[in-house]
Scaffold this motif. Sequence first.
Motif, PDB file in Angstrom:
ATOM      1  N   ILE A 151     -23.387  10.349   5.537  1.00  0.00           N
ATOM      2  CA  ILE A 151     -22.774   9.453   6.693  1.00  0.00           C
ATOM      3  C   ILE A 151     -22.234   8.045   5.785  1.00  0.00           C
ATOM      4  N   PHE A 152     -23.045   7.508   4.967  1.00  0.00           N
ATOM      5  CA  PHE A 152     -22.503   6.405   4.041  1.00  0.00           C
ATOM      6  C   PHE A 152     -21.193   6.510   3.507  1.00  0.00           C
ATOM      7  N   GLY A 153     -20.995   7.689   2.689  1.00  0.00           N
ATOM      8  CA  GLY A 153     -20.104   8.344   1.828  1.00  0.00           C
ATOM      9  C   GLY A 153     -18.845   8.463   2.935  1.00  0.00           C
ATOM     10  N   PHE A 154     -19.063   8.782   4.041  1.00  0.00           N
ATOM     11  CA  PHE A 154     -17.905   8.934   5.074  1.00  0.00           C
ATOM     12  C   PHE A 154     -17.445   7.695   5.755  1.00  0.00           C
ATOM     13  N   LEU A 155     -18.508   6.826   5.878  1.00  0.00           N
ATOM     14  CA  LEU A 155     -18.030   5.658   6.530  1.00  0.00           C
ATOM     15  C   LEU A 155     -17.534   4.385   5.883  1.00  0.00           C
ATOM     16  N   VAL A 156     -17.970   4.182   4.547  1.00  0.00           N
ATOM     17  CA  VAL A 156     -17.410   3.246   3.456  1.00  0.00           C
ATOM     18  C   VAL A 156     -15.983   3.202   3.427  1.00  0.00           C
ATOM     19  N   LEU A 157     -15.207   4.692   3.380  1.00  0.00           N
ATOM     20  CA  LEU A 157     -13.705   4.584   3.012  1.00  0.00           C
ATOM     21  C   LEU A 157     -13.100   4.297   4.316  1.00  0.00           C
ATOM     22  N   LEU A 158     -13.593   4.303   5.483  1.00  0.00           N
ATOM     23  CA  LEU A 158     -12.808   4.215   6.438  1.00  0.00           C
ATOM     24  C   LEU A 158     -11.773   2.844   6.764  1.00  0.00           C
ATOM     25  N   PRO A 159     -12.381   1.722   6.229  1.00  0.00           N
ATOM     26  CA  PRO A 159     -11.355   0.697   6.225  1.00  0.00           C
ATOM     27  C   PRO A 159     -10.431   0.608   5.319  1.00  0.00           C
ATOM     28  N   GLU A 160     -10.726   1.039   4.023  1.00  0.00           N
ATOM     29  CA  GLU A 160      -9.477   1.416   3.154  1.00  0.00           C
ATOM     30  C   GLU A 160      -8.597   2.102   3.527  1.00  0.00           C
ATOM     31  N   ILE A 161      -8.725   3.370   4.047  1.00  0.00           N
ATOM     32  CA  ILE A 161      -7.796   4.397   4.584  1.00  0.00           C
ATOM     33  C   ILE A 161      -7.101   3.806   5.742  1.00  0.00           C
ATOM     34  N   ALA A 162      -7.859   3.050   6.727  1.00  0.00           N
ATOM     35  CA  ALA A 162      -7.210   2.562   7.718  1.00  0.00           C
ATOM     36  C   ALA A 162      -6.204   1.364   7.370  1.00  0.00           C
ATOM     37  N   TRP A 163      -6.418   0.754   6.270  1.00  0.00           N
ATOM     38  CA  TRP A 163      -5.493  -0.388   5.555  1.00  0.00           C
ATOM     39  C   TRP A 163      -4.312   0.496   4.925  1.00  0.00           C
ATOM     40  N   ILE A 164      -4.440   1.390   4.182  1.00  0.00           N
ATOM     41  CA  ILE A 164      -3.601   2.095   3.552  1.00  0.00           C
ATOM     42  C   ILE A 164      -2.409   2.831   4.716  1.00  0.00           C
ATOM     43  N   SER A 165      -3.012   3.230   5.678  1.00  0.00           N
ATOM     44  CA  SER A 165      -2.279   3.782   6.876  1.00  0.00           C
ATOM     45  C   SER A 165      -1.244   2.649   7.492  1.00  0.00           C
ATOM     46  N   THR A 166      -1.533   1.506   7.246  1.00  0.00           N
ATOM     47  CA  THR A 166      -0.506   0.414   8.132  1.00  0.00           C
ATOM     48  C   THR A 166       0.544   0.251   7.053  1.00  0.00           C
ATOM     49  N   LEU A 167       0.516   0.556   5.706  1.00  0.00           N
ATOM     50  CA  LEU A 167       1.419   0.255   4.886  1.00  0.00           C
ATOM     51  C   LEU A 167       2.726   0.843   4.843  1.00  0.00           C
ATOM     52  N   PRO A 168       3.920   0.136   4.775  1.00  0.00           N
ATOM     53  CA  PRO A 168       5.045   0.737   4.881  1.00  0.00           C
ATOM     54  C   PRO A 168       5.475   1.456   3.665  1.00  0.00           C
ATOM     55  N   PHE A 169       5.952   2.708   3.523  1.00  0.00           N
ATOM     56  CA  PHE A 169       6.413   3.618   2.606  1.00  0.00           C
ATOM     57  C   PHE A 169       7.905   3.836   2.374  1.00  0.00           C
ATOM     58  N   CYS A 170       8.552   3.452   1.526  1.00  0.00           N
ATOM     59  CA  CYS A 170       9.902   3.884   1.679  1.00  0.00           C
ATOM     60  C   CYS A 170      10.450   3.984   0.176  1.00  0.00           C
ATOM     61  N   GLY A 171      11.622   4.346  -0.048  1.00  0.00           N
ATOM     62  CA  GLY A 171      12.103   4.743  -1.448  1.00  0.00           C
ATOM     63  C   GLY A 171      11.468   5.735  -2.023  1.00  0.00           C
ATOM     64  N   PRO A 172      11.454   5.638  -3.439  1.00  0.00           N
ATOM     65  CA  PRO A 172      10.741   6.810  -4.193  1.00  0.00           C
ATOM     66  C   PRO A 172       9.607   7.348  -3.620  1.00  0.00           C
ATOM     67  N   ASN A 173       9.559   8.759  -3.336  1.00  0.00           N
ATOM     68  CA  ASN A 173       8.356   9.285  -2.635  1.00  0.00           C
ATOM     69  C   ASN A 173       7.578  10.326  -3.555  1.00  0.00           C
ATOM     70  N   GLN A 174       7.738  10.185  -4.873  1.00  0.00           N
ATOM     71  CA  GLN A 174       7.056  11.095  -5.895  1.00  0.00           C
ATOM     72  C   GLN A 174       5.674  10.667  -6.195  1.00  0.00           C
ATOM     73  N   ILE A 175       4.758  11.421  -6.043  1.00  0.00           N
ATOM     74  CA  ILE A 175       3.341  11.275  -6.353  1.00  0.00           C
ATOM     75  C   ILE A 175       3.108  11.974  -7.483  1.00  0.00           C
ATOM     76  N   HIS A 176       2.846  11.266  -8.619  1.00  0.00           N
ATOM     77  CA  HIS A 176       2.820  11.862 -10.221  1.00  0.00           C
ATOM     78  C   HIS A 176       1.257  12.137 -10.319  1.00  0.00           C
ATOM     79  N   GLN A 177       0.963  12.991  -9.571  1.00  0.00           N
ATOM     80  CA  GLN A 177      -0.727  13.402  -9.601  1.00  0.00           C
ATOM     81  C   GLN A 177      -0.600  14.905  -8.944  1.00  0.00           C
ATOM     82  N   LEU A 178      -1.685  15.689  -9.133  1.00  0.00           N
ATOM     83  CA  LEU A 178      -1.895  16.760  -8.570  1.00  0.00           C
ATOM     84  C   LEU A 178      -2.577  16.823  -7.199  1.00  0.00           C
ATOM     85  N   PHE A 179      -2.861  15.617  -6.771  1.00  0.00           N
ATOM     86  CA  PHE A 179      -3.236  15.568  -5.315  1.00  0.00           C
ATOM     87  C   PHE A 179      -3.321  13.987  -4.896  1.00  0.00           C
ATOM     88  N   CYS A 180      -3.287  13.922  -3.658  1.00  0.00           N
ATOM     89  CA  CYS A 180      -3.124  12.483  -3.167  1.00  0.00           C
ATOM     90  C   CYS A 180      -4.359  11.448  -3.954  1.00  0.00           C
TER      91      CYS A 180
END
Length: 316
Positions: A151-180
């Motif tokens: 429960i704690f493992g899943f709850l602790v990341l919610l604010p961080e993911i919610a913040w990232i979801s509000t960011l604008p993404f534009c321009g280069p869209n390449q993720i230099h990694q095997l996963f997000c």
Amino acid sequence: MVRSNQSSTVTEFLFSGFPQFEDGSLLFFIPLFIIYMFIVVGNLIVFFAVRMDACLHNPMYNFISVFSFLEIWYTTVTIPKMLSNLISKKRTISITGCLLQMYFFHSLGNSEGILLTTMAIDRYVAICNPLRYLTIMTPRLCAQLSAGSCIFGFLVLLPEIAWISTLPFCGPNQIHQLFCDFEPVLHLACTDTSMILIEDVVHAVAIIFSVLVIALSYIRIITVVLRIPSAEGRRKAFSTCASHLGVFLMFYGSVALMYLRFSATFPPILDTVIALMFAVLAPFFNPIIYSLRNKDVKIAIKKLLCLHKVFNASAS
């Protein structure tokens, strides 16, 4: 997929961490697929062996079974997408899909890290305070610790993911990694990315705290075990901790390489190797460690396999 212009809004990310294997992609797809199948089947066997053998219904093995269950989903979040990317020319993922992958991957990883810390404390109580072990580590407390880790493992990341979801993404869209992952995705936001440093610090503090708790527990355990007069007694005490210690070293060793480097940059091929060790190789070795180095689990697995054969024979 062509890069978006600066004025356009990114709706998909392109995974560029995969080398262009062209016709040789199957050479990497097949071993990764076999490893993934082994991880799923191996952890399922450990999980059911522990759950179905009454002799293993104690806190330590309960934690092992929960850890094995989490490992199945931990790898399922990333490896199937990696397999798809190896044989697909369009190696993209939607922003929503990327955020979900990040959330579940790190939530499951956090849950595993908390569970490993709980397992270290369990071994500390069992070896350093054996007379009170059964009264302290009751079945109810064991269930609460297992559920609380998830429960704690899943709850602790919610604010961080919610913040990232509000960011604008534009321009280069390449993720230099095997996963997000956090850092590659945050670098794609067309806004102030100074929060990346804060993200690194938060992750580092959480990792270091867990490592310190586990390390201090095992320092105390080793001190107590070395005082045991008989060599056989010392061997038995160490054997109960060897599996957990091995998993701890692999899990946090790969985590440290991945998330305790701050602004240090590695060559792309080294980044890929670290990511594979973190997301694939560590989970691959866990069922091996828990089955081959643990006599009780090996006996339970044999019972499970024999029961499966008897069931098949009676069904036919």
